[in-house]
Design a protein around this motif. Structure first.
Motif, PDB file in Angstrom:
ATOM      1  N   SER A  95      -7.392  -9.963  -8.707  1.00  0.00           N
ATOM      2  CA  SER A  95      -8.042  -9.614  -7.451  1.00  0.00           C
ATOM      3  C   SER A  95      -7.472  -8.322  -6.874  1.00  0.00           C
ATOM      4  CB  SER A  95      -7.872 -10.753  -6.450  1.00  0.00           C
ATOM      5  OG  SER A  95      -8.429 -10.423  -5.203  1.00  0.00           O
ATOM      6  N   VAL A  96      -6.152  -8.214  -6.874  1.00  0.00           N
ATOM      7  CA  VAL A  96      -5.502  -7.023  -6.334  1.00  0.00           C
ATOM      8  C   VAL A  96      -5.847  -5.798  -7.178  1.00  0.00           C
ATOM      9  CG1 VAL A  96      -3.264  -5.920  -5.930  1.00  0.00           C
ATOM     10  CG2 VAL A  96      -3.653  -8.277  -5.178  1.00  0.00           C
ATOM     11  N   VAL A  97      -5.787  -5.939  -8.506  1.00  0.00           N
ATOM     12  CA  VAL A  97      -6.132  -4.814  -9.394  1.00  0.00           C
ATOM     13  C   VAL A  97      -7.581  -4.402  -9.159  1.00  0.00           C
ATOM     14  CG1 VAL A  97      -6.466  -4.117 -11.797  1.00  0.00           C
ATOM     15  CG2 VAL A  97      -4.384  -5.334 -11.133  1.00  0.00           C
ATOM     16  N   GLY A  98      -8.460  -5.365  -9.031  1.00  0.00           N
ATOM     17  CA  GLY A  98      -9.866  -5.065  -8.763  1.00  0.00           C
ATOM     18  C   GLY A  98     -10.059  -4.345  -7.441  1.00  0.00           C
ATOM     19  N   ALA A  99      -9.321  -4.759  -6.419  1.00  0.00           N
ATOM     20  CA  ALA A  99      -9.427  -4.117  -5.112  1.00  0.00           C
ATOM     21  C   ALA A  99      -8.904  -2.688  -5.166  1.00  0.00           C
ATOM     22  CB  ALA A  99      -8.649  -4.920  -4.061  1.00  0.00           C
ATOM     23  N   VAL A 100      -7.799  -2.492  -5.848  1.00  0.00           N
ATOM     24  CA  VAL A 100      -7.192  -1.150  -5.934  1.00  0.00           C
ATOM     25  C   VAL A 100      -8.069  -0.197  -6.741  1.00  0.00           C
ATOM     26  CG1 VAL A 100      -5.226   0.131  -6.892  1.00  0.00           C
ATOM     27  CG2 VAL A 100      -4.826  -1.951  -5.584  1.00  0.00           C
ATOM     28  N   THR A 101      -8.647  -0.700  -7.816  1.00  0.00           N
ATOM     29  CA  THR A 101      -9.469   0.164  -8.688  1.00  0.00           C
ATOM     30  C   THR A 101     -10.928   0.229  -8.235  1.00  0.00           C
ATOM     31  OG1 THR A 101      -9.979  -1.650 -10.213  1.00  0.00           O
ATOM     32  CG2 THR A 101      -8.011  -0.298 -10.684  1.00  0.00           C
ATOM     33  N   GLY A 102     -11.299  -0.563  -7.263  1.00  0.00           N
ATOM     34  CA  GLY A 102     -12.679  -0.565  -6.789  1.00  0.00           C
ATOM     35  C   GLY A 102     -13.612  -1.384  -7.667  1.00  0.00           C
ATOM     36  N   ASP A 103     -13.051  -2.194  -8.552  1.00  0.00           N
ATOM     37  CA  ASP A 103     -13.853  -3.043  -9.445  1.00  0.00           C
ATOM     38  C   ASP A 103     -14.139  -4.364  -8.736  1.00  0.00           C
ATOM     39  OD1 ASP A 103     -14.906  -4.696 -11.422  1.00  0.00           O
ATOM     40  OD2 ASP A 103     -13.522  -3.983 -12.979  1.00  0.00           O
TER      41      ASP A 103
END
Length: 107
Positions: free
Chosen positions: A75-83
Motif C-alpha cells: 500500500s505504501v509503495v503504491g501510494a509513493v509511486t502513484g500506483d
C-alpha cells in the motif's frame, strides 16, 4: 481403538476439534463402562486434538501477520509511486490479514 483423522501434514482447526470431541466422547464412554483403555485412549485423542487446534490457530495467526505487514508495504509503495492498483491491493491484503489475525487470536 484410535480413529484419529489426518488429512494433511499441516495442522487443521477442524481436524483438531473433531479429535478433541471424539476423545471426550471416548473418555466419557470409558468412564461410564469402566473400560480403562477407552478412557485413556479418549484422553490421548482429546489432548492430540487440542494440540492440533492450537497449532493450526497459531499458524493461521502468523499467516495473517505476514499478509497484514506485506499489504501495508504494498500500500505504501503504491501510494509513493502513484500506483493506485498496488495501493488498493495492498490495503485489501492488509485488511485480509487483520481479519485472519482476529479470527485466530489466542484465547
Amino acid at each position: 481403538m484410535s480413529s484419529d483423522q489426518t488429512t494433511s501434514s499441516e495442522p487443521s482447526k477442524a481436524n483438531g476439534q473433531y479429535n478433541s470431541m471424539m476423545g471426550t466422547t471416548k473418555e466419557f464412554i470409558g468412564n461410564v463402562t469402566g473400560a480403562d483403555s477407552w478412557t485413556q485412549d479418549g484422553k490421548d485423542q482429546h489432548a492430540k486434538g487440542e494440540a492440533e487446534y492450537n497449532a493450526a490457530q497459531a499458524t493461521e495467526y502468523a499467516k495473517g501477520t505476514y499478509d497484514r505487514a506485506g499489504g501495508k508495504i504494498d500500500s505504501v509503495v503504491g501510494a509513493v509511486t502513484g500506483d493506485k492498483q498496488q495501493q488498493m491491493s495492498g490495503n485489501m491484503r492488509h485488511d485480509k490479514g487483520q481479519v485472519q489475525q482476529e479470527a485466530n487470536k489466542p484465547q
